[in-house]
Scaffold this motif. Structure first.
Motif, PDB file in Angstrom:
ATOM      1  N   ILE A 111       6.796   0.536  -6.715  1.00  0.00           N
ATOM      2  CA  ILE A 111       6.957   1.822  -6.046  1.00  0.00           C
ATOM      3  C   ILE A 111       5.748   2.696  -6.360  1.00  0.00           C
ATOM      4  O   ILE A 111       5.440   2.973  -7.514  1.00  0.00           O
ATOM      5  CB  ILE A 111       8.248   2.525  -6.495  1.00  0.00           C
ATOM      6  CG1 ILE A 111       9.465   1.671  -6.169  1.00  0.00           C
ATOM      7  CG2 ILE A 111       8.359   3.894  -5.819  1.00  0.00           C
ATOM      8  CD1 ILE A 111       9.671   1.414  -4.700  1.00  0.00           C
ATOM      9  N   SER A 159       3.372   6.224  -4.620  1.00  0.00           N
ATOM     10  CA  SER A 159       3.639   7.472  -3.903  1.00  0.00           C
ATOM     11  C   SER A 159       2.355   7.946  -3.238  1.00  0.00           C
ATOM     12  O   SER A 159       1.244   7.569  -3.628  1.00  0.00           O
ATOM     13  CB  SER A 159       4.180   8.555  -4.841  1.00  0.00           C
ATOM     14  OG  SER A 159       3.214   8.908  -5.820  1.00  0.00           O
ATOM     15  N   TYR A 170       7.623   8.493  -1.441  1.00  0.00           N
ATOM     16  CA  TYR A 170       7.617   7.137  -1.977  1.00  0.00           C
ATOM     17  C   TYR A 170       6.981   6.141  -1.011  1.00  0.00           C
ATOM     18  O   TYR A 170       6.995   6.326   0.212  1.00  0.00           O
ATOM     19  CB  TYR A 170       9.039   6.687  -2.281  1.00  0.00           C
ATOM     20  CG  TYR A 170       9.662   7.360  -3.485  1.00  0.00           C
ATOM     21  CD1 TYR A 170       9.038   7.317  -4.733  1.00  0.00           C
ATOM     22  CD2 TYR A 170      10.880   8.029  -3.382  1.00  0.00           C
ATOM     23  CE1 TYR A 170       9.601   7.940  -5.828  1.00  0.00           C
ATOM     24  CE2 TYR A 170      11.461   8.649  -4.475  1.00  0.00           C
ATOM     25  CZ  TYR A 170      10.810   8.598  -5.698  1.00  0.00           C
ATOM     26  OH  TYR A 170      11.374   9.213  -6.785  1.00  0.00           O
ATOM     27  N   LEU A 188       6.678   1.690  -0.907  1.00  0.00           N
ATOM     28  CA  LEU A 188       6.765   0.352  -1.483  1.00  0.00           C
ATOM     29  C   LEU A 188       5.417  -0.330  -1.277  1.00  0.00           C
ATOM     30  O   LEU A 188       4.895  -0.358  -0.152  1.00  0.00           O
ATOM     31  CB  LEU A 188       7.881  -0.443  -0.796  1.00  0.00           C
ATOM     32  CG  LEU A 188       8.157  -1.841  -1.349  1.00  0.00           C
ATOM     33  CD1 LEU A 188       8.589  -1.769  -2.811  1.00  0.00           C
ATOM     34  CD2 LEU A 188       9.236  -2.531  -0.522  1.00  0.00           C
TER      35      LEU A 188
END
Length: 235
Positions: free
Chosen positions: A2, A4, A13, A15
């Motif tokens: 994760i 940001s 956020y 991925l």
């Protein structure tokens, strides 16, 4: 992992699977509830792309999931700007992979090659959510029409299928078509799901998970999508 990115004064956020390789794909999720139904599949697709030696990032959009951005203030242009910021901050990005309504946002990086799965019209997505709202209201004994909902959005947020919409989002969806934002000069590929009646340049086997009532996962489909993208990038 994760990660940001920073947008409109907030952290959103993302991925991310990034091993510093030359090829890095910006994955644009389906919009609204379709994103929830396909998130697991897309996360596994990213892992499969990793196996092909391809990095990827899949950002959350402002106002979605854990975002603190006011949901009713989001619209398609704001989302395109957010994706552009993510691509700049976590890139460099070399390609785009967009699914369903995500294909409406690929102008976030108009110079990049784009791969699309079952691109959807904005009006199609909007009408599906309006029908869900009208059905729920009918079951609750309320008399509400589509015209009443559209009119209400002119003065304040309207709830549709668990989403708060302002008039800018509704107007944007009514007029958004995936063909309008696909530059024919790009190296592009558009595929359909095998459960759908037609396709453009290819087909992916598996269920149309974005149409299921509950989130599901299909490992075979995740791998098939990754394989198709990898073959498109490296024929």
């Amino acid at each position: 992992m994760i990660a940001s990115y920073r947008f409109a004064g907030q952290d959103e956020y993302c991925l991310r699977i990034d091993r510093g390789r030359d090829t890095r794909i910006l994955v644009i999720q389906p919009l609204f509830e379709e994103a929830n139904r396909t998130r697991h599949m897309l996360a596994e697709m990213m892992r499969a792309l990793d196996g092909h030696g391809i990095d990827s990032l899949m950002p959350d959009l402002p106002g979605r999931n854990e975002s603190a951005f006011p949901q009713h203030q989001a619209d398609l242009d704001l989302w395109r700007n957010a994706l552009a910021e993510c691509a700049e901050q976590l890139g460099p990005v070399t390609h785009i992979a967009a699914l369903r309504g995500g294909a409406l946002l690929i102008d976030c990086a108009p110079q990049l090659p784009v791969w699309r799965l079952a691109p959807a019209k904005g009006e199609q997505l909007l009408r599906t959510m309006i029908r869900a709202r009208l059905t729920a209201d009918r079951e609750a004994g309320k008399h509400v029409t589509e015209e009443m909902l559209i009119e209400a959005a002119q003065t304040g947020p309207v709830e549709l299928a668990g989403n708060l919409f302002g008039t800018a989002m509704i107007d944007g969806l009514k007029n958004a078509r995936p063909e309008d934002v696909l530059d024919i000069r790009r190296n592009s590929r558009t595929v359909r799901n095998s459960s759908e009646p037609d396709f453009v340049t290819g087909m992916i086997d598996g269920k149309a998970l974005w149409l299921r009532a509950e989130p599901e996962h299909n490992a075979v489909m995740s791998q098939a999508i990754a394989d198709d993208i990898a073959e498109w990038i490296r024929p």
